[in-house]
Design a protein around this motif. Structure first.
Motif, PDB file in Angstrom:
ATOM      1  N   GLY A  20       0.532  -1.334   0.237  1.00  0.00           N
ATOM      2  CA  GLY A  20      -0.189   0.333  -0.245  1.00  0.00           C
ATOM      3  C   GLY A  20       1.031   1.391   0.005  1.00  0.00           C
ATOM      4  N   LEU A  21       0.049   2.147   0.588  1.00  0.00           N
ATOM      5  CA  LEU A  21       0.957   3.257   0.022  1.00  0.00           C
ATOM      6  C   LEU A  21       1.754   3.688   1.491  1.00  0.00           C
ATOM      7  CD1 LEU A  21       1.410   6.654  -1.389  1.00  0.00           C
ATOM      8  CD2 LEU A  21      -0.845   7.494   0.351  1.00  0.00           C
ATOM      9  N   SER A  22       0.836   3.915   2.022  1.00  0.00           N
ATOM     10  CA  SER A  22       1.874   4.368   3.539  1.00  0.00           C
ATOM     11  C   SER A  22       1.852   3.627   4.802  1.00  0.00           C
ATOM     12  CB  SER A  22       2.404   5.431   4.054  1.00  0.00           C
ATOM     13  OG  SER A  22       2.976   6.151   4.650  1.00  0.00           O
ATOM     14  N   LEU A  24      -5.102   4.274   0.406  1.00  0.00           N
ATOM     15  CA  LEU A  24      -4.033   2.572  -0.556  1.00  0.00           C
ATOM     16  C   LEU A  24      -3.887   1.378   0.185  1.00  0.00           C
ATOM     17  CD1 LEU A  24      -3.739   1.900  -3.465  1.00  0.00           C
ATOM     18  CD2 LEU A  24      -1.501   1.949  -3.578  1.00  0.00           C
ATOM     19  N   GLY A  25      -5.185   0.151  -0.418  1.00  0.00           N
ATOM     20  CA  GLY A  25      -4.503  -1.230   0.516  1.00  0.00           C
ATOM     21  C   GLY A  25      -3.417  -1.851   0.443  1.00  0.00           C
ATOM     22  N   PRO A  26      -2.586  -2.587   1.162  1.00  0.00           N
ATOM     23  CA  PRO A  26      -2.148  -3.387   0.691  1.00  0.00           C
ATOM     24  C   PRO A  26      -2.395  -5.031   0.617  1.00  0.00           C
ATOM     25  CG  PRO A  26      -2.490  -3.492   3.780  1.00  0.00           C
ATOM     26  CD  PRO A  26      -3.322  -2.650   2.873  1.00  0.00           C
ATOM     27  N   GLU A  27      -1.259  -5.808   0.303  1.00  0.00           N
ATOM     28  CA  GLU A  27      -2.440  -7.232  -0.435  1.00  0.00           C
ATOM     29  C   GLU A  27      -1.842  -7.987   1.229  1.00  0.00           C
ATOM     30  OE1 GLU A  27      -3.013  -7.109  -5.334  1.00  0.00           O
ATOM     31  OE2 GLU A  27      -1.920  -9.199  -4.106  1.00  0.00           O
ATOM     32  N   LEU A  28      -2.489  -8.727   1.946  1.00  0.00           N
ATOM     33  CA  LEU A  28      -1.415  -9.427   2.494  1.00  0.00           C
ATOM     34  C   LEU A  28      -2.043 -11.077   2.605  1.00  0.00           C
ATOM     35  CD1 LEU A  28      -2.993  -7.126   5.172  1.00  0.00           C
ATOM     36  CD2 LEU A  28      -0.501  -7.141   4.617  1.00  0.00           C
ATOM     37  N   SER A  63      -7.199  -8.301  -0.411  1.00  0.00           N
ATOM     38  CA  SER A  63      -6.710  -6.788  -0.330  1.00  0.00           C
ATOM     39  C   SER A  63      -7.766  -6.225  -0.835  1.00  0.00           C
ATOM     40  CB  SER A  63      -6.497  -7.501  -1.334  1.00  0.00           C
ATOM     41  OG  SER A  63      -7.289  -8.182  -2.556  1.00  0.00           O
ATOM     42  N   PHE A  64      -8.054  -4.996  -0.899  1.00  0.00           N
ATOM     43  CA  PHE A  64      -8.757  -3.526  -0.876  1.00  0.00           C
ATOM     44  C   PHE A  64      -8.103  -3.301  -2.514  1.00  0.00           C
ATOM     45  CE2 PHE A  64      -6.116  -4.361   2.564  1.00  0.00           C
ATOM     46  CZ  PHE A  64      -7.234  -4.616   4.066  1.00  0.00           C
ATOM     47  N   GLY A  65     -10.946  -2.760  -2.625  1.00  0.00           N
ATOM     48  CA  GLY A  65     -10.777  -2.071  -3.552  1.00  0.00           C
ATOM     49  C   GLY A  65     -10.290  -0.750  -3.493  1.00  0.00           C
ATOM     50  N   TYR A  66     -11.017   0.041  -4.226  1.00  0.00           N
ATOM     51  CA  TYR A  66     -11.001   1.080  -4.151  1.00  0.00           C
ATOM     52  C   TYR A  66     -11.355   2.307  -3.193  1.00  0.00           C
ATOM     53  CZ  TYR A  66      -8.707   1.759  -8.552  1.00  0.00           C
ATOM     54  OH  TYR A  66      -7.876   1.676  -9.905  1.00  0.00           O
ATOM     55  N   LEU A  67     -10.385   3.439  -2.295  1.00  0.00           N
ATOM     56  CA  LEU A  67     -11.037   4.256  -1.412  1.00  0.00           C
ATOM     57  C   LEU A  67     -12.422   4.726  -1.853  1.00  0.00           C
ATOM     58  CD1 LEU A  67     -10.371   5.445   1.067  1.00  0.00           C
ATOM     59  CD2 LEU A  67      -9.502   7.588   0.149  1.00  0.00           C
ATOM     60  N   TYR A  72       6.711  -2.135  13.142  1.00  0.00           N
ATOM     61  CA  TYR A  72       8.071  -2.734  12.391  1.00  0.00           C
ATOM     62  C   TYR A  72       9.292  -2.482  11.673  1.00  0.00           C
ATOM     63  CZ  TYR A  72       8.666  -7.360   9.071  1.00  0.00           C
ATOM     64  OH  TYR A  72       9.101  -8.003   8.465  1.00  0.00           O
ATOM     65  N   LEU A  73       9.662  -2.964  12.283  1.00  0.00           N
ATOM     66  CA  LEU A  73      11.717  -2.311  12.197  1.00  0.00           C
ATOM     67  C   LEU A  73      11.700  -0.360  12.126  1.00  0.00           C
ATOM     68  CD1 LEU A  73      12.675  -5.090   9.109  1.00  0.00           C
ATOM     69  CD2 LEU A  73      13.531  -4.788  12.279  1.00  0.00           C
ATOM     70  N   GLY A  74      10.079   0.011  12.300  1.00  0.00           N
ATOM     71  CA  GLY A  74      10.003   1.730  13.137  1.00  0.00           C
ATOM     72  C   GLY A  74       9.942   2.094  11.663  1.00  0.00           C
ATOM     73  N   ARG A  75       9.442   1.627  10.524  1.00  0.00           N
ATOM     74  CA  ARG A  75       9.133   2.606   9.146  1.00  0.00           C
ATOM     75  C   ARG A  75       7.845   1.685   8.665  1.00  0.00           C
ATOM     76  NH1 ARG A  75       9.382  -2.171   6.010  1.00  0.00           N
ATOM     77  NH2 ARG A  75      11.872  -4.029   5.892  1.00  0.00           N
ATOM     78  N   LYS A  76       7.477   2.094   7.494  1.00  0.00           N
ATOM     79  CA  LYS A  76       6.214   1.767   6.784  1.00  0.00           C
ATOM     80  C   LYS A  76       6.834   0.010   6.509  1.00  0.00           C
ATOM     81  CE  LYS A  76       7.041   3.924   2.554  1.00  0.00           C
ATOM     82  NZ  LYS A  76       6.317   5.178   1.390  1.00  0.00           N
TER      83      LYS A  76
END
Lengths: 322, 78
Positions: free
Chosen positions: A8-10, A58-62, A101-105, A139-143
């Motif tokens: 995803g974006l962030s 924007l959604g991630p894919e997990l 996963s995710f559709g559009y916001l 998670y490791l201090g980051r996105k």
């Protein structure tokens, strides 16, 4: 565990935050909309403050490597399990091997993905929240990035189909209204500027993020003339450096108000004309760029009442899901 | 049948890589899957919009520097 196929974006790990270190420059971090965050946790049987994923726009894919109960709250970002759309604000099952996963916001800005058992990253200074600027926590201090593997706590993974009642799903209106208590430096702007600030409809600037939300399109604020005090800069919006509260509204040069949010700096030299009430900080987390927004003047009593009202909403959600 | 390329993000749409450069794509251009067709600015960074379908551009549905919503059409393809 959860395998991050697309980030995803962030997307960051967040919980209710890391209070207690702001005075040494470490912000509270945590979810921008903690009411939605807590609701997501309660849906899947977690403590309200378990760590979840905060998703922006924007959604991630997990990919899940074990069965889990999952809930997505906050923004209307339609979740899908192996391509099949699921309801928001509702607990649904994700089985081992399936992909979320995710559709559009469609509405709002930030969705919260709670997984039964919680995202089990290490606790840093009392919280699992990510503070990306300081590379701290989460998670490791980051996105998140593709290829990351998220640990998940143990759980019973039950409660499928439980949903938060519609009237308890709090989202901003149109225009969004943010209640604000005028503060210490209100006297720096003219009476007329104080009036136009609340009259004008502002728009969320595209650069708004977890550090602060900037607003544009209102009339500039005029200042009361003064001789700058020792230690303050020459701009009329400069002050002798002071602490910046969470939610404080600074207006550099009187042009674009910035509401400091979860990852904000803790001090600096811009006057703050007031503070957005704590109850409405959740709403800011759901504002997309360009969203029309008004500031609404309140008294301290109204601010305290708003805080109690928010607490009651969370209690009502907990009662509805108990 | 008409096809569209949608914005994955809310933000500001740019049809050029920089103000003094030509557009990524113009009406009549062929688009292949994976081509960059524009940028979306949000949260202090620029994100490439990548075509997820192929075709020929018949129209821009969003202007350069226009605010867009996620899921909004940016380009019409034939």
């Amino acid at each position: 565990m959860i395998n991050v196929l697309k980030p995803g974006l962030s997307t960051t790990v967040q919980d209710l935050g890391r209070p207690g270190y702001y005075h040494i420059g470490i912000p509270t971090s945590g979810g921008m909309d903690t009411l939605s965050l807590a609701a997501a946790n309660l849906l899947v049987g977690n403590d309200a403050g378990a760590a979840v994923l905060e998703v922006v726009f924007l959604g991630p894919e997990l990919e899940f490597t074990a069965d889990a109960m999952v809930a997505v709250t906050g923004a209307d970002l339609p979740p899908k399990v192996d391509g099949v759309e699921q309801a928001g604000w509702t607990a649904f099952r994700v089985n081992k091997g399936q992909v979320l996963s995710f559709g559009y916001l469609k509405k709002g800005a930030r969705a919260y993905i709670a997984v039964s058992g919680g995202i089990d990253v290490p606790v840093v200074l009392g919280s699992r929240s990510t503070y990306t600027l300081g590379a701290l926590g989460g998670y490791l201090g980051r996105k998140l990035a593709a290829g990351d593997v998220l640990p998940v706590g143990a759980s019973a993974a039950d409660g499928e189909g439980r949903a938060v009642p519609y009237h308890l799903r709090r989202m901003p209106g149109a225009p969004a209204e943010l209640r604000m208590l005028p503060g210490l430096y209100w006297h720096r702007i003219t009476e007329e500027a104080g009036a136009t600030f609340f009259e004008d409809t502002w728009k969320v600037a595209p650069e708004a993020d977890r550090i602060g939300y900037r607003f544009k399109a209102g009339r500039p604020l005029d200042f009361v003339p003064r001789t700058p005090p020792f230690g303050a800069g020459s701009d009329p919006s400069n002050i002798v450096d002071a602490c910046y509260p969470y939610g404080s509204v600074q207006v550099p040069s009187g042009t674009e108000p910035i509401v400091l949010h979860r990852d904000a700096v803790s001090g600096g030299g811009y006057m703050m004309i007031g503070t957005v009430v704590s109850a409405d900080m959740d709403l800011i987390g759901q504002l997309q760029p360009h969203t029309p927004t008004r500031f609404v003047k309140v008294t301290m009593d109204q601010a305290i009442f708003a805080r109690a009202d928010r607490r009651n909403t969370l209690r009502a959600i907990a009662a509805a899901l108990a | 049948m008409s096809k569209q390329i949608l914005s994955p993000l809310p933000g500001t749409f740019y049809s050029k890589p920089a103000p003094d450069q030509p557009q990524f794509k113009s009406v009549g251009d062929a688009v292949a899957v994976g081509d960059v067709i524009g940028l979306i600015e949000v949260m202090k960074s620029f994100h490439e919009v990548v075509a997820d379908q192929a075709g020929t551009i018949t129209a821009f549905a969003a202007e350069d520097e226009e605010p867009v919503m996620a899921g909004q059409a940016l380009i019409e393809l034939s």
